[in-house]
Design a protein around this motif. Structure first.
Motif, PDB file in Angstrom:
ATOM      1  N   UNK A  99      24.337  30.732  21.774  1.00  0.00           N
ATOM      2  CA  UNK A  99      24.933  32.056  21.651  1.00  0.00           C
ATOM      3  C   UNK A  99      24.388  32.883  20.504  1.00  0.00           C
ATOM      4  N   UNK A 100      24.046  32.260  19.401  1.00  0.00           N
ATOM      5  CA  UNK A 100      23.690  33.057  18.238  1.00  0.00           C
ATOM      6  C   UNK A 100      22.368  33.771  18.408  1.00  0.00           C
TER       7      UNK A 100
ATOM      8  N   UNK B 146      11.925  30.840  15.686  1.00  0.00           N
ATOM      9  CA  UNK B 146      12.004  30.288  14.343  1.00  0.00           C
ATOM     10  C   UNK B 146      12.831  29.029  14.231  1.00  0.00           C
ATOM     11  N   UNK B 147      13.364  28.550  15.364  1.00  0.00           N
ATOM     12  CA  UNK B 147      14.198  27.348  15.372  1.00  0.00           C
ATOM     13  C   UNK B 147      13.462  26.213  16.070  1.00  0.00           C
ATOM     14  N   UNK B 148      13.461  25.017  15.457  1.00  0.00           N
ATOM     15  CA  UNK B 148      12.871  23.870  16.125  1.00  0.00           C
ATOM     16  C   UNK B 148      13.891  23.270  17.091  1.00  0.00           C
TER      17      UNK B 148
ATOM     18  N   UNK C 295      22.916  33.102  12.017  1.00  0.00           N
ATOM     19  CA  UNK C 295      21.536  32.632  11.937  1.00  0.00           C
ATOM     20  C   UNK C 295      20.717  33.619  11.121  1.00  0.00           C
ATOM     21  N   UNK C 296      20.156  33.154  10.019  1.00  0.00           N
ATOM     22  CA  UNK C 296      19.321  34.001   9.165  1.00  0.00           C
ATOM     23  C   UNK C 296      17.855  33.632   9.356  1.00  0.00           C
ATOM     24  N   UNK C 297      16.981  34.324   8.648  1.00  0.00           N
ATOM     25  CA  UNK C 297      15.542  34.077   8.742  1.00  0.00           C
ATOM     26  C   UNK C 297      15.243  32.604   8.507  1.00  0.00           C
ATOM     27  N   UNK C 298      14.259  32.109   9.270  1.00  0.00           N
ATOM     28  CA  UNK C 298      13.913  30.703   9.156  1.00  0.00           C
ATOM     29  C   UNK C 298      14.910  29.787   9.828  1.00  0.00           C
TER      30      UNK C 298
END
Length: 234
Positions: A6-7, A82-84, A100-103
């Protein structure tokens, strides 16, 4: 069932439909709960006893195992987010979506850890567990896998059962143990745990050893209505 993220509007498309084995204790995994026919190649629901009997039995072979043989975590389903894989699974299984922020830094949110029935409100206290641990996969490969197949298992989001977000404490208690050596502390999850373990072994064409088989059959005695559905990995 779609494993939504969702994010970030991430989406994993599982090959097994209906409620996942992670979300709550249940008597079925995969399609069995709904009676849906499912996509081509999905096996019909099997009683847990029968599914166990169909697993090949072989002696384990640990010599030569290294965790690094199973490349993880890779860039996940959406290489540009940006998410594994690990973070994507955590996002997918959130009861309350984190920010969810950068990285792919996660703050807030909540999760229910199925192994110990604990609510986790800090993503840093979660582990993403390979339901069948990597060492047990190595022990159970009927012929040595290619590097690509090992990476595919280690990052499998095509099934909702291969990876699961749980409390770090419960995952570290489990380590690389099979059901003959470890079971979740939440007893109400044992039937689902056994069915998911068996379904994952079938999905990836993995063997069981004799002690593991006996432990699974013992669990099945207390799970007469539990069924297993899986789709073989490509």
């Amino acid at each position: 069932m779609l494993r939504g993220l969702p994010a970030l509007a991430l989406c994993a498309i599982p090959l097994l439909a209906a409620p996942t084995a992670h979300s709550a204790p249940a008597a079925t995994t995969g399609l069995a709960a709904t009676g849906m026919a499912g996509p081509a190649g999905v096996r019909a629901p099997l009683p847990l006893f029968e599914a166990i009997d169909r697993l090949p039995v072989a002696v384990e072979h640990r010599e030569g195992y290294k965790r690094e043989l199973y490349k993880h975590w890779n860039r996940g389903l959406n290489a540009g987010d940006g998410c594994d894989t690990r973070k994507e699974v955590i996002l997918a299984e959130a009861v309350e979506a984190p920010q969810v922020a950068a990285g792919c830094k996660l703050t807030g949110g909540s999760w229910r850890s199925a192994y110990d029935d604990v609510v986790v409100t800090d993503a840093g206290r979660l582990d993403v567990d390979h339901f069948v641990p990597l060492a047990d996969v190595y022990d159970s490969e009927q012929a040595p896998w290619s590097a690509a197949r090992r990476e595919a298992y280690a990052n499998d989001q095509a099934s909702p059962d291969t990876l699961i977000a749980v409390s770090a404490a419960s995952n570290r208690s489990k380590a690389d143990k099979d059901p003959a050596e470890w079971l979740p502390s939440d007893g109400s999850y044992h039937c689902t745990y056994a069915a998911t373990w068996v379904g994952t072994k079938h999905r990836w064409d993995l063997a069981v050893d004799e002690n593991e088989r006996r432990a699974l059959l013992g669990l099945a005695e207390d799970c007469p209505t539990t069924t297993v559905v899986y789709e073989p990995a490509v």
